[in-house]
Design a protein around this motif. Structure first.
Motif: not given
Length: 432
Positions: A12, A14-15, A18-19, A24, A28, A30, A117-118, A144-145
């Motif tokens: 994550g 890149s996520t 972006n955050r 963006r 991003v 998977d 992350n996550k 990050a999402t």
């Protein structure tokens, strides 16, 4: 100053990029290894503007070619970063790759923030404590999402950064020579410094900087930034372009004028166009210098054919002056500098409001703005609100009704009347 995000694929990064940057820009997906190149952005937090680089996934000892290239990018980022964000996956926990990266990172003096992350639920936030075994200090569980925990990371990041240098006032014009490797940037700098121009100061850049030279040029003091001033590193076997790209990005951020050097025997490549547009986005003054002109077979119309070719490709950037030079024969190297200084002067120019509105009135009479929602768009007046770079504010009844094509028309009229050669200008439309 630079912050680098590193880690194995698909955690994550890149996520998170972006955050933190609020955009963006990184792709991003998977799928491991989607981000193969560096991506640059800026963080704004607690009054600091911090450059951020997103790297590809770190895959040690892989024989697969693009993964080897990614490893090299990561090594480059590690060597250049002031702070490193090592990103892991709270769902999968610590892997051998994180262990290897932690061993690499503990051997540096660069501050490292361990980001798990996550961690988007309580169970994973507890599981993130596993990353303490890497010995990198505090672990920051984030998602990050949805943004959970990123504020704590940013606070810690600002605290870990070196204090910003105090800006000392000076009258120097900063001119950065930018471009792809092997187009002759260093040779042009040497051609300038090797003549009877007096070198006031020359400071060799550290491993994190380009080479800066302060030169007395006529009655002006100039700071030349050579982005090709790079130390060779045995471990960087491929992708030297990535290393140069980092220097170029930094030089653009700090320069007043960017001189893009291209090879006359090669022409304008996509990478050159990207670099030029990057400098335009940063509102640098711009000059295009076509080096190795001595190697081109010429007649009386060769320069014009080259100019027409460049304008055909660049289209919206025909305001950029073009100089044909040779570092070997020293042909027009001083003209290149004079042009860059002229552009710097244009960038600092301020136009009286009355003169601007005379041009505006004539432009509107010649070509009125299109209607917006069945209403006439009326531009009342305009004024220049800043210089270096120049920004013009237009006051009208329907700012959203000013289309891009009409903005380009107004920009063209401003340039026809007042010049601004080599200078990106900004038009802002406000409600009146």
């Amino acid at each position: 100053m630079l912050v680098a995000i590193v880690g194995r694929p698909n955690v994550g990064k890149s996520t998170l990029f972006n955050r933190l940057t609020g955009q963006r820009q990184s792709i991003v997906e998977d799928t491991p290894g989607v981000t193969r190149d560096r991506v640059y952005g800026e963080i704004e937090w607690n009054g600091r503007v911090i450059p951020l680089v997103d790297t590809g996934g770190y895959v040690p000892h892989s024989s697969e070619r693009f993964e080897a290239a990614i490893r090299e990018q990561v090594e480059i980022a590690l060597d250049d970063a002031d702070v490193i964000l090592l990103v892991g996956d709270a769902e999968t926990g610590v892997t051998d790759i994180e262990q290897e990266m932690a061993d690499r990172l503990r051997a540096t003096d660069t501050p490292v923030l361990m980001v798990a992350n996550k961690a988007d639920n309580q169970e994973r936030r507890w599981a993130a404590s596993e990353f303490y075994e890497l010995g990198l200090g505090e672990v920051y569980p984030v998602s990050a999402t949805n943004g959970i925990g990123t504020g704590e990371v940013l606070d810690a990041l600002v605290e870990a950064l070196p204090a910003p240098p105090e800006e000392t006032p000076h009258d120097r014009t900063r001119i950065a020579l930018i471009g792809t490797p092997n187009v002759g940037k260093s040779s042009l700098v040497n051609a300038l410094l090797g003549f009877d121009r007096s070198i006031v100061t020359e400071v060799s850049g550290t491993t994190r900087e380009a080479v800066h030279s302060v030169v007395q040029y006529g009655d002006r003091e100039i700071e030349l930034v050579d982005t090709a001033g790079l130390r060779k590193r045995a471990k960087i076997k491929e992708n030297v372009e990535f290393y140069a790209a980092l220097r170029t990005e930094r030089a653009i951020r700090t320069g007043d004028v960017s001189v893009l050097i291209i090879d006359a025997t090669v022409g304008l490549r996509n990478q050159d166009i990207r670099v030029l547009k990057q400098a335009e986005q940063h509102k640098n003054g711009l000059v295009l210098a076509v080096n190795k002109w001595d190697l081109v077979e010429k007649d009386t119309k060769t320069a014009q054919r080259y100019t027409d070719y460049f304008h055909q490709i660049l289209q919206t950037m025909t305001y950029v002056p073009i100089v044909f030079v040779s570092a070997v024969t020293k042909q027009r190297v001083y003209k290149m500098m004079d042009t860059a200084l002229d552009v710097a002067d244009e960038r600092a120019k301020r136009i009286p409001t009355s003169d601007l509105n005379d041009v505006l009135q004539a432009a509107v009479e010649e070509n009125h703005p299109p209607t917006y929602r069945n209403a006439y768009v009326q531009i009342k007046y305009m004024t220049q609100v800043r210089t270096n770079p120049p920004v013009f504010a237009f006051f009208c009844n329907h700012p959203k009704g000013i289309r891009d094509s009409y903005k380009r028309y107004l920009e063209r009229k401003i340039r026809e009347a007042f010049g601004f050669q080599g200078v990106p200008i900004t038009l802002a439309f406000k409600q009146k």
